[in-house]
Scaffold this motif. Structure first.
Motif, PDB file in Angstrom:
ATOM      1  N   ALA A  67      64.568  57.286 -39.923  1.00 43.39           N
ATOM      2  CA  ALA A  67      64.257  58.643 -40.372  1.00 43.39           C
ATOM      3  C   ALA A  67      64.717  59.676 -39.347  1.00 43.39           C
ATOM      4  CB  ALA A  67      62.753  58.778 -40.623  1.00 43.39           C
ATOM      5  N   VAL A  68      64.503  59.371 -38.065  1.00 41.46           N
ATOM      6  CA  VAL A  68      64.939  60.288 -37.010  1.00 41.46           C
ATOM      7  C   VAL A  68      66.464  60.376 -36.977  1.00 41.46           C
ATOM      8  CG1 VAL A  68      65.046  60.599 -34.510  1.00 41.46           C
ATOM      9  CG2 VAL A  68      62.878  60.014 -35.606  1.00 41.46           C
ATOM     10  N   LEU A  69      67.124  59.233 -37.143  1.00 35.58           N
ATOM     11  CA  LEU A  69      68.586  59.237 -37.160  1.00 35.58           C
ATOM     12  C   LEU A  69      69.116  60.093 -38.303  1.00 35.58           C
ATOM     13  CD1 LEU A  69      71.231  58.091 -35.985  1.00 35.58           C
ATOM     14  CD2 LEU A  69      70.986  56.172 -37.580  1.00 35.58           C
ATOM     15  N   PHE A  70      68.497  59.995 -39.470  1.00 40.35           N
ATOM     16  CA  PHE A  70      68.906  60.791 -40.625  1.00 40.35           C
ATOM     17  C   PHE A  70      68.684  62.281 -40.360  1.00 40.35           C
ATOM     18  CE2 PHE A  70      67.789  62.876 -44.638  1.00 40.35           C
ATOM     19  CZ  PHE A  70      68.926  62.612 -45.388  1.00 40.35           C
ATOM     20  N   CYS A  71      67.510  62.615 -39.814  1.00 44.78           N
ATOM     21  CA  CYS A  71      67.194  64.023 -39.570  1.00 44.78           C
ATOM     22  C   CYS A  71      68.139  64.641 -38.556  1.00 44.78           C
ATOM     23  CB  CYS A  71      65.752  64.158 -39.073  1.00 44.78           C
ATOM     24  SG  CYS A  71      64.485  63.790 -40.299  1.00 44.78           S
ATOM     25  N   THR A  72      68.310  63.948 -37.426  1.00 47.69           N
ATOM     26  CA  THR A  72      69.104  64.532 -36.349  1.00 47.69           C
ATOM     27  C   THR A  72      70.581  64.610 -36.701  1.00 47.69           C
ATOM     28  OG1 THR A  72      69.240  62.341 -35.289  1.00 47.69           O
ATOM     29  CG2 THR A  72      67.478  63.822 -34.572  1.00 47.69           C
ATOM     30  N   PHE A  91      71.875  65.535 -39.542  1.00 44.60           N
ATOM     31  CA  PHE A  91      72.072  66.814 -40.229  1.00 44.60           C
ATOM     32  C   PHE A  91      71.563  67.985 -39.383  1.00 44.60           C
ATOM     33  CE2 PHE A  91      72.081  63.773 -43.750  1.00 44.60           C
ATOM     34  CZ  PHE A  91      73.217  64.178 -44.426  1.00 44.60           C
ATOM     35  N   LEU A  92      70.625  67.717 -38.484  1.00 40.92           N
ATOM     36  CA  LEU A  92      70.104  68.772 -37.622  1.00 40.92           C
ATOM     37  C   LEU A  92      71.199  69.345 -36.733  1.00 40.92           C
ATOM     38  CD1 LEU A  92      67.517  70.269 -36.655  1.00 40.92           C
ATOM     39  CD2 LEU A  92      67.283  68.468 -34.929  1.00 40.92           C
ATOM     40  N   LEU A  93      72.025  68.458 -36.158  1.00 43.43           N
ATOM     41  CA  LEU A  93      73.098  68.907 -35.282  1.00 43.43           C
ATOM     42  C   LEU A  93      74.229  69.574 -36.045  1.00 43.43           C
ATOM     43  CD1 LEU A  93      73.380  65.992 -32.705  1.00 43.43           C
ATOM     44  CD2 LEU A  93      71.979  68.057 -32.620  1.00 43.43           C
ATOM     45  N   ARG A  94      74.188  69.488 -37.352  1.00 44.59           N
ATOM     46  CA  ARG A  94      75.206  70.135 -38.178  1.00 44.59           C
ATOM     47  C   ARG A  94      74.695  71.406 -38.839  1.00 44.59           C
ATOM     48  NH1 ARG A  94      76.195  65.321 -36.987  1.00 44.59           N
ATOM     49  NH2 ARG A  94      78.291  64.440 -36.958  1.00 44.59           N
ATOM     50  N   ARG A 116      65.430  70.584 -39.962  1.00 36.92           N
ATOM     51  CA  ARG A 116      64.392  70.997 -39.018  1.00 36.92           C
ATOM     52  C   ARG A 116      63.003  70.717 -39.581  1.00 36.92           C
ATOM     53  NH1 ARG A 116      65.614  74.810 -34.999  1.00 36.92           N
ATOM     54  NH2 ARG A 116      67.841  75.270 -34.815  1.00 36.92           N
ATOM     55  N   GLY A 117      62.795  71.172 -40.824  1.00 36.21           N
ATOM     56  CA  GLY A 117      61.500  70.935 -41.449  1.00 36.21           C
ATOM     57  C   GLY A 117      61.203  69.461 -41.622  1.00 36.21           C
ATOM     58  N   ALA A 163      62.899  62.919 -30.103  1.00 36.72           N
ATOM     59  CA  ALA A 163      62.572  62.241 -31.356  1.00 36.72           C
ATOM     60  C   ALA A 163      62.983  60.768 -31.326  1.00 36.72           C
ATOM     61  CB  ALA A 163      63.242  62.951 -32.530  1.00 36.72           C
ATOM     62  N   PHE A 164      64.066  60.450 -30.623  1.00 33.03           N
ATOM     63  CA  PHE A 164      64.495  59.060 -30.553  1.00 33.03           C
ATOM     64  C   PHE A 164      63.559  58.199 -29.711  1.00 33.03           C
ATOM     65  CE2 PHE A 164      68.833  60.347 -32.004  1.00 33.03           C
ATOM     66  CZ  PHE A 164      68.935  59.417 -33.029  1.00 33.03           C
TER      67      PHE A 164
END
Length: 285
Positions: free
Chosen positions: A212-217, A219-222, A228-229, A170-171
């Motif tokens: 946006a990717v930084l924000f998603c990932t 919380f994704l790793l947590r 995910r969605g 994603a990055f």
């Protein structure tokens, strides 16, 4: 106290071989890119941008070698994304707009392909390398013993390897969008002034995607399921914006050369999310 020499001795032979292979791959990347530039029938602005982006892969392989030497868990997903994007970045330079690719370019691309496959094989098929890539990033620690720099596992729960792959993939969205956007900027220099605002909006969207990717990932790793969605939505939105712009401003040739790498990165991110969902977020890599 463990010395640097002792650490070097304890590195498995497969890890040392992989480190040397990455250095050779970095050198081969530079050589093949310069060879393609030399034999290119047209050396325009677009080719210069794509060649510069491909040359940056050499630095990526050097960075990957450092992760391998340090035994970082990030080496595997980083290596996978780096190999895939390198093949696309160099492959689109080999094929000219018209005619047949020159023989030296084809041979150089074939050699680079073999080196990249060897890197992947060692990263994912060598038990010695897998056993070595278990360390986490070093951090500054302050405790009763004083101030020291040591390896500290992250506070979050263990993360599946495919989840890390999705994060790294994603990055790459932002640079993979900026390359065709910069190539399209060359059309402005050729007198297509109406494309100027669109190219600026394209670049702005690429930078906004990185946040946006930084924000998603984060919380994704947590372990946040909604992240995910959200990453799926970001991925589909990136493809929905980038692919039509590639086709409109760069034609079918640009859609193939610059759209295919982004589609591959998006597919890897979605596949990583799917695989990590099957094995569980806390599954081991």
């Amino acid at each position: 106290m463990r010395t640097a020499a002792a650490t070097e001795v304890r590195r498995p032979s497969a890890v040392r071989a992989l480190t040397v292979l990455l250095a050779v791959t970095a050198a081969a990347t530079v050589a093949v890119d310069l060879l393609n530039w030399w034999y290119a029938p047209e050396r325009g602005f677009g080719l210069a941008v794509r060649t510069g982006w491909a040359l940056l892969r050499a630095f990526g392989f050097v960075l990957l070698a450092g992760h391998v030497r340090s035994g970082r868990t990030l080496a595997r997903p980083l290596g996978l994304i780096l190999v895939v994007t390198t093949v696309f970045a160099v492959g689109r330079l080999v094929v000219p707009r018209q005619g047949v690719p020159p023989l030296p370019g084809i041979l150089g691309f074939a050699l680079l392909m073999l080196l990249c496959l060897a890197v992947l094989w060692l990263l994912y098929r060598s038990p010695a390398v897998a056993g070595h890539l278990t360390r986490h990033r070093g951090r500054l620690v302050i405790d009763r013993q004083g101030i020291s720099w040591r390896e500290t596992p992250p506070r979050r729960p263990p993360v599946a390897g495919w989840l890390l792959t999705a994060r790294v993939a994603a990055f790459t969205y932002t640079p993979l969008m900026l390359v065709p956007a910069l190539v399209a900027a060359g059309t402005i220099l050729d007198g297509r002034l109406a494309a100027g605002p669109v190219v600026l909006a394209w670049c702005g969207f690429a930078f906004a995607t990185s946040y946006a990717v930084l924000f998603c990932t984060f919380f994704l790793l947590r372990g946040r399921r909604w992240a995910r969605g959200l990453l799926v939505v970001v991925t589909l939105g990136v493809l929905a914006v980038d692919l039509p712009l590639c086709w409109w401003l760069l034609g079918v040739d640009g859609l193939v050369r610059d759209g295919a790498p982004l589609v591959t990165a998006g597919a890897l991110a979605l596949y990583g999310l799917w695989r990590s969902g099957r094995t569980g977020t806390g599954a081991a890599a």
